[in-house]
Each structure stands twice: as C-alpha cells, then as structure tokens.
Motif scaffolding. Structure first.
Motif, PDB file in Angstrom:
ATOM      1  N   VAL A 107      38.659  21.842  72.698  1.00  0.00           N
ATOM      2  CA  VAL A 107      39.451  21.140  71.772  1.00  0.00           C
ATOM      3  C   VAL A 107      38.718  20.251  70.717  1.00  0.00           C
ATOM      4  N   PHE A 108      38.982  20.441  69.590  1.00  0.00           N
ATOM      5  CA  PHE A 108      38.282  19.577  68.519  1.00  0.00           C
ATOM      6  C   PHE A 108      39.037  18.442  67.775  1.00  0.00           C
ATOM      7  N   ALA A 109      38.386  17.267  67.828  1.00  0.00           N
ATOM      8  CA  ALA A 109      39.387  16.165  67.079  1.00  0.00           C
ATOM      9  C   ALA A 109      38.536  15.599  65.871  1.00  0.00           C
ATOM     10  N   GLU A 110      39.439  15.874  65.196  1.00  0.00           N
ATOM     11  CA  GLU A 110      38.818  15.305  63.557  1.00  0.00           C
ATOM     12  C   GLU A 110      37.972  14.023  63.744  1.00  0.00           C
ATOM     13  N   ALA A 111      36.698  13.950  63.525  1.00  0.00           N
ATOM     14  CA  ALA A 111      35.766  12.546  63.723  1.00  0.00           C
ATOM     15  C   ALA A 111      36.464  11.466  62.965  1.00  0.00           C
ATOM     16  N   GLU A 112      37.009  11.654  61.815  1.00  0.00           N
ATOM     17  CA  GLU A 112      37.573  10.438  61.294  1.00  0.00           C
ATOM     18  C   GLU A 112      38.996   9.959  61.962  1.00  0.00           C
ATOM     19  N   ALA A 113      39.732  10.771  62.177  1.00  0.00           N
ATOM     20  CA  ALA A 113      40.808  10.410  62.980  1.00  0.00           C
ATOM     21  C   ALA A 113      40.543   9.679  64.321  1.00  0.00           C
ATOM     22  N   GLU A 114      39.557  10.412  64.916  1.00  0.00           N
ATOM     23  CA  GLU A 114      39.151   9.818  66.405  1.00  0.00           C
ATOM     24  C   GLU A 114      38.578   8.591  66.054  1.00  0.00           C
ATOM     25  N   ALA A 115      37.954   8.109  65.191  1.00  0.00           N
ATOM     26  CA  ALA A 115      37.211   6.963  64.854  1.00  0.00           C
ATOM     27  C   ALA A 115      38.561   5.902  64.842  1.00  0.00           C
ATOM     28  N   ASP A 116      39.458   6.229  64.032  1.00  0.00           N
ATOM     29  CA  ASP A 116      40.387   5.263  63.839  1.00  0.00           C
ATOM     30  C   ASP A 116      41.233   4.990  65.108  1.00  0.00           C
ATOM     31  N   ALA A 117      41.397   5.905  65.966  1.00  0.00           N
ATOM     32  CA  ALA A 117      41.970   5.810  67.251  1.00  0.00           C
ATOM     33  C   ALA A 117      41.338   5.405  68.336  1.00  0.00           C
ATOM     34  N   GLY A 118      39.970   4.884  68.133  1.00  0.00           N
ATOM     35  CA  GLY A 118      39.118   4.359  68.902  1.00  0.00           C
ATOM     36  C   GLY A 118      38.594   5.325  70.092  1.00  0.00           C
ATOM     37  N   GLY A 119      38.637   6.730  70.039  1.00  0.00           N
ATOM     38  CA  GLY A 119      38.094   7.433  70.880  1.00  0.00           C
ATOM     39  C   GLY A 119      39.152   8.403  71.730  1.00  0.00           C
ATOM     40  N   ARG A 120      38.711   8.795  72.577  1.00  0.00           N
ATOM     41  CA  ARG A 120      39.701   9.610  73.630  1.00  0.00           C
ATOM     42  C   ARG A 120      39.564   9.222  75.169  1.00  0.00           C
ATOM     43  N   ALA A 121      40.660   9.255  75.861  1.00  0.00           N
ATOM     44  CA  ALA A 121      40.542   8.701  77.203  1.00  0.00           C
ATOM     45  C   ALA A 121      39.896  10.128  78.029  1.00  0.00           C
ATOM     46  N   GLU A 122      39.431   9.927  79.220  1.00  0.00           N
ATOM     47  CA  GLU A 122      38.608  11.238  79.751  1.00  0.00           C
ATOM     48  C   GLU A 122      39.866  11.985  80.386  1.00  0.00           C
ATOM     49  N   ALA A 123      40.846  11.383  80.531  1.00  0.00           N
ATOM     50  CA  ALA A 123      42.008  11.988  81.464  1.00  0.00           C
ATOM     51  C   ALA A 123      43.252  11.467  80.908  1.00  0.00           C
ATOM     52  N   VAL A 124      44.406  12.308  80.728  1.00  0.00           N
ATOM     53  CA  VAL A 124      45.625  12.173  80.137  1.00  0.00           C
ATOM     54  C   VAL A 124      46.567  12.546  81.262  1.00  0.00           C
ATOM     55  N   ALA A 125      47.543  11.738  81.719  1.00  0.00           N
ATOM     56  CA  ALA A 125      48.339  11.959  82.807  1.00  0.00           C
ATOM     57  C   ALA A 125      49.362  13.047  82.196  1.00  0.00           C
ATOM     58  N   LYS A 126      49.722  13.965  83.005  1.00  0.00           N
ATOM     59  CA  LYS A 126      50.890  15.224  82.771  1.00  0.00           C
ATOM     60  C   LYS A 126      51.939  14.659  83.897  1.00  0.00           C
ATOM     61  N   ARG A 127      53.130  14.616  83.042  1.00  0.00           N
ATOM     62  CA  ARG A 127      54.292  14.027  83.734  1.00  0.00           C
ATOM     63  C   ARG A 127      55.401  15.142  83.773  1.00  0.00           C
ATOM     64  N   PRO A 128      55.375  16.057  85.196  1.00  0.00           N
ATOM     65  CA  PRO A 128      56.286  17.070  84.998  1.00  0.00           C
ATOM     66  C   PRO A 128      57.866  16.632  84.815  1.00  0.00           C
ATOM     67  N   MET A 129      58.627  17.568  84.488  1.00  0.00           N
ATOM     68  CA  MET A 129      60.116  16.947  84.349  1.00  0.00           C
ATOM     69  C   MET A 129      60.872  17.037  85.739  1.00  0.00           C
ATOM     70  N   GLU A 130      61.767  16.304  86.169  1.00  0.00           N
ATOM     71  CA  GLU A 130      62.703  16.387  87.148  1.00  0.00           C
ATOM     72  C   GLU A 130      63.456  17.520  86.812  1.00  0.00           C
ATOM     73  N   VAL A 131      64.051  18.071  87.905  1.00  0.00           N
ATOM     74  CA  VAL A 131      65.014  19.324  87.784  1.00  0.00           C
ATOM     75  C   VAL A 131      66.364  18.971  86.981  1.00  0.00           C
ATOM     76  N   LYS A 132      66.797  17.788  87.169  1.00  0.00           N
ATOM     77  CA  LYS A 132      67.942  17.464  86.294  1.00  0.00           C
ATOM     78  C   LYS A 132      67.580  17.359  84.724  1.00  0.00           C
ATOM     79  N   GLU A 133      66.585  16.667  84.645  1.00  0.00           N
ATOM     80  CA  GLU A 133      65.927  16.636  83.192  1.00  0.00           C
ATOM     81  C   GLU A 133      65.518  17.869  82.654  1.00  0.00           C
ATOM     82  N   TYR A 134      64.997  18.762  83.321  1.00  0.00           N
ATOM     83  CA  TYR A 134      64.732  20.070  82.891  1.00  0.00           C
ATOM     84  C   TYR A 134      65.978  20.858  82.218  1.00  0.00           C
TER      85      TYR A 134
END
Length: 250
Positions: free
Chosen positions: A208-235
């Motif tokens: 994954v390559f994040a544009e350096a300028e955009a990443e600086a504006d966002a203050g960097g990246r978190a080391e982990a990002v939660a993945k929330r699976p859908m509930e069956v009803k939502e799916y």
C-alpha cells in the motif's frame, strides 16, 4: 439452501478458472465477471442471495465497509481460490475519495455494472532522481485473531503514473496480483462493480502506498484498522439495496 443462479455462478467459476498460469487466468477472469455481471444474469443471482440462498452467515462475516472507501459484499465464496464480490462506491459519502495505491494478494478482474469507475496504474521508480510521486510504503496484512488490517511501514517510495482511465458500465479490466493501482467513483451516481479475486497462490500481504503530502496532512497512519463484518440482517439488507441499484441501471 440451494439456488439455480448461485449454483450456476459456482460452476462457471470452478469450470473456467482452474489450472491456468497468471496471465491466462487474468484474461479468463475478465470473461467470467463480464458474463456474471450481464443485466440478464446478475440481478437474478443477487435476488437469490438476498432471499437467503447460499451461505448468508458466512458471506456476511466477509462483507464490510472497506478501509479504502467502498462497501464490499461477498456474493460467492469459492474457498481459497475464488471470491466473487460486489463493490459499491457512493459519491459524496465519507471515504469515497481516491484509494491509496495498492496491489492485491491474487489476480483480479472487475466489471462495471453501474456508474463509472476511474482507475490509475502505477509502477515503482527504481532509479535515483527518476521523479514520480512521493509516497510512504506500507505492507498490509491481516491480524491472526480478529482479521483487522495491519499496516507495517516499509519506507519511502516513488511511483510513476502509467495509465489513467475511466470504465463505464459494460466495461472492465483484469490485473495480475503485483499491479499497482487505485480506483474511485468517477460519476455523480453510485458505481457498482463485480469484482473477482482468483488463483491458488495468494500472497500473505499487499503493498500500500500513501501519497506523502496527503499522509502528512492526515497526521500519519494507524498501525491497525478494525474490520467490522456485517451482521446477517445488515448483509441481506445491503443485497436488497444492491438489487435495486442494478435493476434500475439503464
């Protein structure tokens, strides 16, 4: 619980994409998603799935709002070899901008069912002073226990744009696993693509390559990002919404 259209999709995946080298696999995958995404075929498949045919509980666990800015619904789970999904891009919604530049764990093909998808292709700049886009390079993998996205910094990088294209409804593309690209909704309406990852040699991480300028504006990246699976009803509700979108396409 079985269904004619779900079984037909499985047979097409299993009968067309077995035992091919990657270059041939990419071409075959493009043909498969175009056939499955046809207006006389895809709504019937989604209608069966929305009615609970197949494995809604299993598919819901692998469906989520993707960190790269779109909704990702698993339609057919072909085990480790074939994963057929619908990607839904909502213009104007949070996170619907351009993705980070990335590759995939396996070869892929995408077919635009509705709207317009913009896409850029990139290649690494190998020589010093070669110009290009400054970026921060990460290796993205999945955590063992929760399946969250893990980002491991891998250093600075420079990338060169090699292609800028738009794909309207009825068109598509295929890419080998190593191809660097990013995509976005390029129309004022919701864009829907049918997306297939295939092949037996899945890598354990992606780049994954994040544009350096955009990443600086966002203050960097978190080391982990939660993945929330859908509930069956939502799916199932999302499948109903998808059905309405693709049934209304011109």
């Amino acid at each position: 619980m079985g269904g004619r259209h779900v079984h037909g999709a499985r047979r097409l995946l299993e009968g067309t994409l077995e035992g091919l080298p990657e270059e041939d696999l990419v071409r075959a995958a493009r043909t498969v998603v175009a056939r499955l995404g046809a207006p006389e075929r895809l709504p019937a498949l989604v209608r069966e799935l929305a009615a609970g045919v197949g494995d809604p509980a299993g598919c819901a666990l692998l469906s989520y709002r993707h960190v790269l800015g779109f909704d990702k619904l698993l339609l057919v789970d072909g085990g480790p070899r074939h994963m057929l999904r619908a990607h839904i891009w909502h213009p104007g919604s949070r996170g619907a901008g351009r993705e980070d530049i990335h590759n995939h764990r396996s070869p892929l093909a995408s077919y635009v069912v509705r709207g317009t998808l913009g896409m850029e292709l990139y290649e690494p700049v190998r020589s010093a002073g070669g110009g290009g886009l400054a970026a921060s390079w990460y290796r993205e993998s999945l955590s063992d226990e929760e399946g969250h996205w893990l980002l491991e910094p891998a250093g600075p990088a420079r990338l060169r744009l090699t292609q800028n294209a738009e794909y309207a409804a009825g068109s598509g593309y295929g890419l080998p696993s190593y191809a660097l690209h990013r995509a976005w909704c390029a129309s004022a309406e919701t864009t829907v693509t049918l997306f297939l990852e295939t092949g037996s040699g899945r890598r354990t991480y992606t780049d994954v390559f994040a544009e350096a300028e955009a990443e600086a504006d966002a203050g960097g990246r978190a080391e982990a990002v939660a993945k929330r699976p859908m509930e069956v009803k939502e799916y199932l509700a999302e499948l109903e919404s998808l059905l309405a979108l693709i049934s209304a396409r011109s």
